[in-house]
Scaffold this motif. Structure first.
Motif, PDB file in Angstrom:
ATOM      1  N   TRP A  45       0.811  -1.211   0.000  1.00 42.13           N
ATOM      2  CA  TRP A  45       0.000   0.000   0.000  1.00 42.13           C
ATOM      3  C   TRP A  45       0.853   1.274   0.000  1.00 42.13           C
ATOM      4  O   TRP A  45       0.369   2.350   0.319  1.00 42.13           O
ATOM      5  N   ARG A  47       3.038   4.049  -2.070  1.00 42.44           N
ATOM      6  CA  ARG A  47       3.231   4.662  -3.387  1.00 42.44           C
ATOM      7  C   ARG A  47       4.546   5.429  -3.370  1.00 42.44           C
ATOM      8  O   ARG A  47       5.067   5.810  -2.329  1.00 42.44           O
ATOM      9  N   SER A  49       6.898   8.578  -5.197  1.00 43.85           N
ATOM     10  CA  SER A  49       7.053   9.775  -6.018  1.00 43.85           C
ATOM     11  C   SER A  49       8.545  10.070  -6.131  1.00 43.85           C
ATOM     12  O   SER A  49       9.250  10.085  -5.125  1.00 43.85           O
ATOM     13  N   LEU A  54       4.740  10.537  -9.820  1.00 47.24           N
ATOM     14  CA  LEU A  54       4.474   9.160  -9.387  1.00 47.24           C
ATOM     15  C   LEU A  54       5.220   8.182 -10.279  1.00 47.24           C
ATOM     16  O   LEU A  54       5.217   8.310 -11.506  1.00 47.24           O
ATOM     17  N   ARG A  55       5.860   7.211  -9.650  1.00 52.61           N
ATOM     18  CA  ARG A  55       6.648   6.200 -10.373  1.00 52.61           C
ATOM     19  C   ARG A  55       6.308   4.823  -9.814  1.00 52.61           C
ATOM     20  O   ARG A  55       5.810   4.691  -8.694  1.00 52.61           O
ATOM     21  N   ASP A  56       6.645   3.781 -10.585  1.00 49.18           N
ATOM     22  CA  ASP A  56       6.445   2.430 -10.076  1.00 49.18           C
ATOM     23  C   ASP A  56       7.733   1.934  -9.428  1.00 49.18           C
ATOM     24  O   ASP A  56       8.762   2.603  -9.454  1.00 49.18           O
ATOM     25  N   ARG A  57       7.675   0.753  -8.875  1.00 50.04           N
ATOM     26  CA  ARG A  57       8.812   0.192  -8.144  1.00 50.04           C
ATOM     27  C   ARG A  57      10.009  -0.122  -9.034  1.00 50.04           C
ATOM     28  O   ARG A  57      11.125  -0.248  -8.551  1.00 50.04           O
ATOM     29  N   TYR A  69       8.206   8.171  -0.235  1.00 50.66           N
ATOM     30  CA  TYR A  69       7.377   6.986  -0.040  1.00 50.66           C
ATOM     31  C   TYR A  69       6.211   7.413   0.851  1.00 50.66           C
ATOM     32  O   TYR A  69       6.424   8.007   1.907  1.00 50.66           O
ATOM     33  N   VAL A  72      -0.954   4.884   0.924  1.00 51.29           N
ATOM     34  CA  VAL A  72      -2.219   5.189   0.290  1.00 51.29           C
ATOM     35  C   VAL A  72      -3.302   4.809   1.283  1.00 51.29           C
ATOM     36  O   VAL A  72      -3.377   3.666   1.727  1.00 51.29           O
TER      37      VAL A  72
END
Length: 76
Positions: A45, A47, A49, A54-57, A69, A72
């Motif tokens: 949960w 997210r 930035s 916003l970026r993914d892992r 980090y 959410v």
């Protein structure tokens, strides 16, 4: 290379700090960095930035990045 880490909410409480600078190796992803921080919470949960986007892992970090980090939240 050096990145700036920021944590918010429960993540900061769990880690015991809100921010820090950290040396990481070339090719380190945002997800790998989160695991390396050893914060005792589920990352499902969380997210990410990087420099306000916003970026993914799987996002590969570069020198000077600011990584936030944050949890959410939801309600009901």
């Amino acid at each position: 290379m050096n990145v700036r880490i920021r944590l918010s909410g429960l993540l900061a409480s769990s880690a015991g700090y809100k921010g820090m600078d950290k040396e990481i190796g070339d090719g380190t992803t945002a997800g790998e960095l989160f695991i390396a921080l050893g914060i005792p919470v589920s990352g499902d949960w969380v997210r990410i930035s990087v420099n306000g986007v916003l970026r993914d892992r799987k996002h590969v970090l570069v020198d000077g990045d600011e990584v936030l980090y944050f949890p959410v939240g939801g309600g009901g």
